[in-house]
Scaffold this active site. Structure first.
Site, PDB file in Angstrom:
ATOM      1  CB  SER A   1     -32.306  31.138 -47.134  1.00  0.00           C
ATOM      2  OG  SER A   1     -31.521  31.200 -45.976  1.00  0.00           O
ATOM      3  N   GLY A   2     -30.409  33.954 -47.536  1.00  0.00           N
ATOM      4  CA  GLY A   2     -29.058  34.451 -47.790  1.00  0.00           C
ATOM      5  C   GLY A   2     -28.995  35.539 -48.836  1.00  0.00           C
TER       6      GLY A   2
ATOM      7  CD  GLU B   1     -37.453  28.102 -48.582  1.00  0.00           C
ATOM      8  OE1 GLU B   1     -37.836  26.958 -48.264  1.00  0.00           O
ATOM      9  OE2 GLU B   1     -36.960  28.905 -47.773  1.00  0.00           O
TER      10      GLU B   1
ATOM     11  CB  SER C   1     -31.617  31.024 -42.796  1.00  0.00           C
ATOM     12  OG  SER C   1     -32.810  30.839 -43.507  1.00  0.00           O
ATOM     13  CB  SER C   2     -35.704  34.969 -41.592  1.00  0.00           C
ATOM     14  OG  SER C   2     -34.926  36.110 -41.344  1.00  0.00           O
TER      15      SER C   2
ATOM     16  CB  THR D   1     -32.736  39.742 -42.325  1.00  0.00           C
ATOM     17  OG1 THR D   1     -33.522  38.551 -42.394  1.00  0.00           O
ATOM     18  CG2 THR D   1     -32.764  40.267 -40.906  1.00  0.00           C
TER      19      THR D   1
ATOM     20  CG  ASN E   1     -28.496  33.278 -44.514  1.00  0.00           C
ATOM     21  OD1 ASN E   1     -27.436  33.717 -44.080  1.00  0.00           O
ATOM     22  ND2 ASN E   1     -29.608  33.975 -44.531  1.00  0.00           N
TER      23      ASN E   1
ATOM     24  N   GLY F   1     -38.725  33.760 -49.854  1.00  0.00           N
ATOM     25  CA  GLY F   1     -38.947  33.711 -51.292  1.00  0.00           C
ATOM     26  C   GLY F   1     -39.288  32.304 -51.746  1.00  0.00           C
TER      27      GLY F   1
END
Length: 1039
Positions: free
Chosen positions: A107-108, A403, A160-161, A112, A157, A401
């Site tokens: 994330s970050g 985690e 974050s998605s 995206t 993030n 990804g």
């Protein structure tokens, strides 16, 4: 790519495959750091792109950059996300097969943004028809809508998605994009009801409250302050300075209008969103029987209104549960704890299914724009017309990804399971592609040892024995199932697995790192410890049937589509979240297996989102969990570098005399001769059918360094030859141009000269005619001549104007301008006089008045007068400090108006004595040092006599009747004109000065007079002659 190898010490290599120490993680990180410090954020591992988030604008995403990468060979330009997109597009168009681009990372890390850049690249560079512009815009604007409903602020993030997204972009046989389709995976529904400290709920809630119109909020029963809602305030970050919810709301609203959401759709959609916020504020209390009650039904009424259900039925469903036993139904009251669970389950179910509806709505808007969809409710492929054989797609998979947090739960378990499957696919496809290329080129395939993570995937997904199956059994079995019992079942079933560990099964060292409620999996990227707390609840994600019945009867169109009545007829228990995720992941992999892959691995350089900051520890962590070192090892197991013969020979042919400057044989033979001349050893390379394979990067580096050295020599020789050719060509061109220019210029000059002479003849004729008729009144015959004469005279007169009033010169005018000249002269003189008068000071005016008096007395009477005009009069020739104080005391209050040194001649013996003549307003004093020798009052003054010669003798005559006086004063002065003028102006008597010629008589004593004789001689001399007279000899001045 080879062109940048000469600067590899500074900016690293563009492809990690070219690292000599390819097994060293430190070398990998060092190369990444070098490129990051030079703002080079992209690096290849073969065809895989590694992207480091720069956290700043670098200016590398312009339209010109897109055009630069369009249609260019993959390795010809520096690594870029556009190169990945263009390569996938070209391969799809040329081979008519499907492709996908897998984007993964923390994330970050910029996943995206990478997918946005790829979409923008296709939107700009692909052929586009006018009818498809709307579809393209809808596809691009679906991003802000999905981000609003599926993204949230986390600790890592701000955007974050919280869901996985797969997007298919469909192209026709001409490569024109004709539509798209989106699939979402595992949206984080638990975030709707709970957020960790420092995190927020999904963006749409805050955007609606911050940017929604006041009428809309009133209709939804909402206030603008997000802290009033429990579901938005648990993370204590309801207000976030780095996010502009109001502006984001405008973007989302605009996207809704473009994506073709109707007004009714938006009312239903925001009704659902508002109902979730109201649902979070529903509170439960315990009655005396231990059952749940709702003390304040205000929120219940708003939820019922927004969802279109009966308030009492909704209230009953939140506080009671319907249990069916064959043909009977039993309504059981719920405890407050169970009611809270039911409330949260309803919120998660409503939001999760609404998000799925939103994705389907976007898909339908894309389909309707260009054709008709043929799809089952759960099918993933959308066709835009009936001729599907000519359609190809490029898929974009933006997936979370690997985690690894301090506390890893059910979501991290699913995410990491997904990454295991994708890593398995990546390694298998990479090996398959390598093996296919070797076989195609006729090179012997060498078996590559790698970590096959199928054993991990089987541990998670195997039927009846895998972790997901065990979790489902615990959720479905009767009796009190808990997270602890699930952990015990795991230990019992898979405890012997080499990649599974718990505190109970671990050794003494491992127990310290694993808690009692945790288990550990050894993934391909390393060990990850999962906490089983909440596994059963999140896997169940069960919505009570009673609540489902209420939602199925909702008048809200979105909920009617999401909660079908047919679900109530199905008595089977719905599949668990884990099973759903496993099935959807299987479907995804089936889609990906039939497509050609491209990979983008995104890395974030630091946790603080600072540009130019490179955190080694964080980078190493991501390299490990993204499997980059394993991928590099597989990619480097064979040959580090491969190129087609044509490209290799074209670049390095200058290193061999046989291939330079042109090789006319087959490219393979040329390359073979080239590498033999360079001195490649057999173990360093292999020659395939169309490509050369180089095993070691150092071999390529040495070749590139030799080429760089020879390039300078070749360039110098080529430049010299080319410059000589250019110089000769330029000389001939200039000589021809000069000849033509000279011819044209001579013609121009000749024509100008003819025109000038013709003009001169006409002018001369007119002036001669004007001169002849110059004395006539102004007429056409003489007008031009007279105007010229006037102008010429005025211009000449400008340089001959007198500079002062004494200058009598004046430019002589022509006859026709005499009158005008006189007027101008008078005006000029008057102006000079005015300027002179304005410039005269009071002191100078007084002096000039004295000069006027002097003129009246002496002009034409005494020699030396003309010379005195040029000498200004002084205020006094004696300073007050030169007068003895006693004299000043005797004079008293009288002001000294003038003083001058004089020589006084005695009246009897004419002996010369130095004295001072001091004039006040009423008296003249003849002073010797501290004594006043003679005081002459102006009332007793009879007159002043002086000669007409140039001597300085002046005689002050006094009245003989004045007994106080001793006689006339005979004085000699250097400034006779000044002294006499000052005396006359103070006495204020007219005609008192007598300018005599020859001699004059003066009064010595009563009855006795003396004589002074004046005449000229060769030199000045004053003496007493034999007759007793005072003789004054002066030199005659030239006039």
């Amino acid at each position: 790519m080879e062109g940048t190898l000469t600067a590899r010490d500074k900016v690293g290599v563009q492809d990690f495959v070219l690292l000599d120490a390819h097994t060293s993680e430190s070398a990998f990180v060092d190369n990444l750091r070098k490129r990051f410090n030079e703002n080079l954020i992209y690096t290849y591992i073969g065809t895989l792109l590694v992207s480091v988030n720069p956290y700043q604008e670098l200016g590398i995403y312009t339209v010109s950059q897109m055009e630069l990468y369009q249609g260019v060979s993959f390795f010809e330009l520096p690594p870029h996300v556009y190169a990945i997109a263009d390569n996938a597009y070209r391969m799809m168009c040329s081979e008519l097969n499907n492709h996908f681009i897998l984007i993964s990372g923390e994330s970050g890390a910029g996943k995206t943004e990478a997918s946005k850049k790829i979409l923008q690249y296709f939107a700009v560079t692909c052929p586009m028809t006018e009818s498809l512009q709307i579809a393209r815009d809808r596809l691009l604007l679906s991003n802000p809508v999905l981000e609003a409903f599926g993204n949230a602020k986390t600790l890592r993030n701000d955007n974050s998605s919280r869901f996985g997204k797969y997007m298919d972009i469909q192209f026709d046989f001409q490569g024109i994009p004709v539509g798209g389709h989106i699939i979402s995976y595992l949206i984080e529904k638990s975030r709707v009801v709970y957020q960790n400290q420092g995190e927020r709920n999904f963006h749409i809630f805050y955007q609606l409250l911050a940017g929604g119109e006041a009428d809309r909020l009133a209709h939804l029963g909402l206030e603008r302050d997000p802290r009033l809602y429990k579901y938005l305030s648990q993370g204590h970050r309801a207000k976030e300075s780095s996010l502009n919810d109001k502006n984001d709301w405008k973007t989302v609203s605009n996207a809704f209008s473009v994506i073709d959401f109707t007004k009714a759709d938006l009312e239903n959609l925001f009704g659902v969103i508002a109902s979730v916020l109201h649902l979070g504020n529903v509170c439960f209390e315990e009655d005396p029987q231990g059952c749940a009650t709702v003390p304040d039904t205000h929120e219940i009424k708003w939820i019922a209104k927004l969802l279109g259900v009966c308030p009492s039925v909704l209230l009953d469903a939140l506080t009671h549960r319907k249990i069916e036993a064959k043909t009977e139904e039993v309504i059981c009251p719920l405890t407050p704890g169970h009611s809270v669970y039911a409330r949260d389950a309803m919120a998660k179910a409503v939001y999760g299914r609404t998000f799925t509806w939103l994705v389907n709505k976007i898909n339908s808007s894309l389909v309707n724009q260009v054709g008709h969809a043929v799809s089952a409710p759960h099918s993933w492929l959308v066709f835009f017309n009936q001729d599907v054989t000519k359609k190809t797609v490029i898929g974009l998979l933006d997936i979370y990804g690997f985690e690894v947090f301090d506390k890893n739960g059910f979501e991290q378990f699913c995410i990491n399971y997904c990454n295991e499957k994708l890593q398995q696919l990546l390694i298998e496809r990479t090996l398959k592609a390598e093996q296919a290329e070797y076989e195609m080129e006729g090179i012997e395939w060498e078996s590559i040892q790698y970590f096959n993570n199928k054993i991990i995937c089987d541990l998670v997904e195997e039927r009846h024995k895998g972790i997901i199956s065990i979790l489902d059994e615990e959720c479905l079995r009767p009796g009190p199932a808990t997270d602890l019992s699930f952990l015990e079942k795991l230990e019992e079933t898979v405890g012997a697995h080499a990649h599974f560990q718990t505190r109970k099964l671990a050794g003494p060292k491992g127990r310290k790192r694993i808690g009692w409620m945790e288990f550990q999996l050894l993934h391909y990227a390393g060990e990850v410890t999962y906490c089983t707390k909440g596994f059963l609840e999140k896997n169940n994600d069960l919505l009570y049937r009673h609540l489902k019945e209420v939602l199925c009867r909702s008048s809200n169109r979105i909920l009617r589509e999401c909660f079908l009545v047919a679900e109530l007829e199905n008595r089977r228990r719905p599949p668990t979240v884990g099973t759903q995720f496993k099935d959807s992941l299987g479907s995804l992999l089936e889609m990906l297996i039939c497509k050609e892959p491209s990979y983008i691995r995104c890395i974030k350089p630091n946790d603080t989102k600072e540009p130019s900051k490179f955190d080694d520890f964080l980078i190493r962590h991501q390299i490990k969990y993204l499997g980059l070192m394993e991928h590099l090892r597989v990619r480097r197991a064979g040959f580090a570098y491969r190129r087609r013969y044509e490209h290799f020979l074209q670049r390095y042919k200058s290193l061999c005399p046989d291939t330079w400057p042109h090789w006319h044989g087959p490219p393979g033979e040329g390359v073979e001769r080239l590498i033999k001349y360079i001195g490649y050893r057999p173990e360093e390379y292999k020659l395939g059918k169309t490509k050369i394979f180089i095993r070691f990067p150092r071999t390529l580096f040495a070749t590139e360094d030799a080429f760089e050295f020879s390039k300078h020599q070749l360039v110098a020789r080529i430049q010299a030859t080319y410059k000589g050719r250019l110089g000769r060509r330029e000389y001939v061109k200039k000589r021809q141009a000069a000849t033509k220019l000279e011819a044209h210029w001579r013609g121009v000059l000749a024509r100008r000269e003819v025109q000038r002479r013709r003009w001169a003849v006409q002018v001369i004729r007119r002036f001669i005619k004007g001169f002849i008729h110059r004395h006539r009144p102004l007429c056409p015959d003489n007008e031009e001549f007279i105007v010229f004469v006037r102008k010429n005279y005025i211009l000449n007169l400008r340089n001959h104007v007198p500079k002062n009033v004494l200058d009598k010169s004046w430019l002589r005018p022509p006859g026709i301008l005499e009158h005008a000249s006189d007027l101008l002269r008078k005006m000029c003189l008057r102006n000079l006089v005015r300027k002179y008068c304005r410039g005269v000071t009071d002191e100078r005016r007084a002096m000039m008045q004295q000069k006027v008096v002097t003129s009246e007395i002496f002009r034409g009477k005494k020699e030396g007068y003309a010379d005195s005009l040029r000498q200004p009069f002084a205020t006094s020739r004696i300073d007050e400090g030169d007068i003895h104080p006693k004299v000043l005391q005797l004079i008293g209050s009288e002001k000294v108006e003038y003083g001058v040194p004089v020589i006084k001649y005695d009246r009897k013996g004419f002996k010369a004595r130095r004295r001072q003549l001091i004039l006040t307003r009423k008296v003249a004093y003849v002073v010797e040092m501290a004594k006043i020798k003679q005081k002459i009052e102006y009332s007793a003054l009879k007159g002043v006599s002086t000669s007409s010669l140039s001597d300085g003798i002046l005689v002050i005559h006094v009245s003989p009747e004045d007994i106080k006086q001793k006689g006339d004063a005979v004085l000699q002065c250097e400034h006779p004109f000044e002294a006499v003028t000052k005396l006359v102006m103070l006495v204020k008597k007219e005609n008192m000065v007598n300018v005599v010629q020859g001699s004059l008589q003066f009064y010595i004593s009563p009855g006795k007079e003396g004589t002074i004789v004046f005449h000229t001689g060769p030199e000045e001399h004053i003496y007493k002659d034999k007759s007793g007279q005072l003789t004054v000899v002066s030199v005659r001045r030239k006039s």
